[in-house]
Structures are given as structure tokens and as C-alpha cells.
Design an enzyme around this catalytic site. Structure first.
Site: not given
Length: 254
Positions: A17, A36, A59-60, A160, A195
Site C-alpha cells: 500500500l 521503511d 523504524d516507526v 493485530y 500485498t
């Protein structure tokens, strides 16, 4: 919000995405910073998109790394667009099949990336965005990513589903929080999309998943996610909304 000439931060930009969104925003004239993990294909993807695409490994969940990515985006053009696609999955049951408790470590890791990572990226991008000059009554737009699992998580999707439900709950609060700053926040909740995660699934399973979508009876194309993100950016009345993009699917327990 105008896309052309502005800067956009796209997380998870190396694939799926995020990659499709980066492609769309570059085509629409934005300066795009792809975020990313180190070791991802981010550098190659950015190179393929041309001079208006830049890769920043991060890293987010890391405040320093995301702050650096935000600084890079601000240095290219006014940062007016965030599309946050980065996330991860992984199975954790409340009680595993062997009778042991579900892994708290795995649960924490997944929620950390999907929920805490979303807030980390949102807060750092928004702090830069509120310093923008108004443009037609707006300063910026943030598009987050949830999942239909926020409502219909399947067995073993505990972390999740919980994390994506958290993103859904965050959306209206963040939109109200940032309203007086003229920054909009919306969330896309995709269903079954083609994906890299699903690319690893055997073809017969992919076909069954596609057939489970009422209409169109196929997996979603990441370009369709990107198109919705672009519409949210362009439509000033979309704010505080979570939009399911799922072909009317409602997930079964397993």
C-alpha cells in the site's frame, strides 16, 4: 489540499500500500519521502520513482529516526501530507492450541508497531505540519491505516485486531485535536489486498480469499488504496472519518 509541490511522508513505502501511494503522490507532483525499515527495498523504490522521491530508513517506533525523516521532508517542501501505511501482523491466541497462554512479548511487539508506531509518526509529522502557512484554509492532511480486522478480527489475530481498533479510535480524537490547527486526519481500513503479505500465501488460498469478497470478487489493488488516499487529501470535508475499503466483505471467524 493541493498535492503538487508539497512534501509527503509515506511510511511502509517500500512495498504494498505504501509503495502504491508513493507512486501516486509522485505522479501527482509531490515530493515524497518514503520511510521503511533498513534492509527494505526502499532505496530501490525511491530510485525508480525519480528525483522527487527520497528514501529514509527508519523504524516507526523510533522517535529519533522518524524525527529525522520528518526533517528531510520539511527540507524538500512544506510537509502537508502524511500517509502512514507501515504495520505488521502475526498470530497470537489468548490461549494457544497447546494450552499455554498467548505470548505477551509478541502481542506487545505487534501493538507497538501498529498502534504506538502510528501515534509516534502522527505526533511528529503533525508537530511540523502545524507550523505551515494556511493554504486555502488548510495546513495539512494525515491519512492513517487500520484494517477491517478492527471490527472483525479473526481467530489468532488478537494483537493485530486490537492495534487496528486503536487506530480507529484514535482517528476522531486526533481530528478534533488538530482541527483548530487546520490539519485533517482520516483513516482507511482496507480489506483483503494484494500485498506482499498475501503474495506468500499459496495460490489456492489466495483464490478462496478473493472469492470471499462480495463485489468485486477479487483482492484489492494497492493502487485503489492510493487512489482513496489521494481523494482524502484533495477533499477538504473528509475529516475524522474511517473509511472501509473492502468490497463489502465481513470477515468470518477463521
Amino acid at each position: 489540499m493541493r498535492i503538487t509541490g508539497n512534501s509527503a511522508l509515506v511510511t511502509g513505502g517500500a512495498s504494498g500500500l505504501g509503495k502504491a501511494t508513493a507512486e501516486r503522490l509522485v505522479a501527482d507532483g509531490a515530493h515524497v519521502v518514503l520511510v521503511d525499515l533498513p534492509g527494505s527495498a526502499g532505496k530501490e523504490v525511491a530510485s525508480g520513482l525519480g528525483e522527487r522521491a527520497t528514501f529514509v530508513p527508519a523504524d516507526v517506533t523510533d522517535a529519533g529516526q522518524i524525527a529525522e525523516a520528518v526533517d528531510v521532508a520539511v527540507g524538500l517542501a512544506p510537509l502537508r501530507i502524511l500517509v502512514h501505511c507501515a504495520g505488521r501482523g502475526g498470530p497470537v491466541r489468548v490461549v494457544e492450541k497447546d494450552g499455554t497462554p498467548g505470548s505477551l512479548e509478541n502481542f506487545t511487539d505487534i501493538v507497538g508497531v501498529n498502534l504506538l508506531g502510528t501515534f509516534n509518526v502522527l505526533r511528529l509529522a503533525a508537530a511540523a505540519m502545524v507550523r505551515n502557512e494556511d493554504e486555502n484554509g488548510e495546513r495539512a492532511v494525515c491519512v492513517l491505516t487500520a484494517s477491517v480486522a478492527a471490527w472483525e478480527g479473526q481467530i489468532a489475530q488478537t494483537p493485530y485486531a486490537a492495534s487496528k481498533a486503536g487506530v480507529v479510535g484514535m482517528t476522531i480524537v486526533a481530528a478534533r485535536d488538530l482541527a483548530r490547527r487546520h490539519v485533517r486526519v482520516c483513516t482507511i481500513a482496507p480489506g483483503l489486498f494484494d500485498t506482499p503479505i498475501l503474495a506468500r500465501v499459496p495460490e489456492p488460498v489466495r483464490e478462496r480469499l478473493a472469492e470471499s469478497v462480495p463485489h468485486p470478487a477479487r483482492l484489492g489493488d494497492p493502487a485503489e488504496y492510493a487512489g482513496l488516499a489521494a481523494h482524502i487529501i484533495a477533499n477538504p470535508m473528509l475529516n475524522g472519518e474511517v473509511i472501509r475499503l473492502d468490497g463489502a466483505i465481513r470477515m468470518a471467524p477463521r
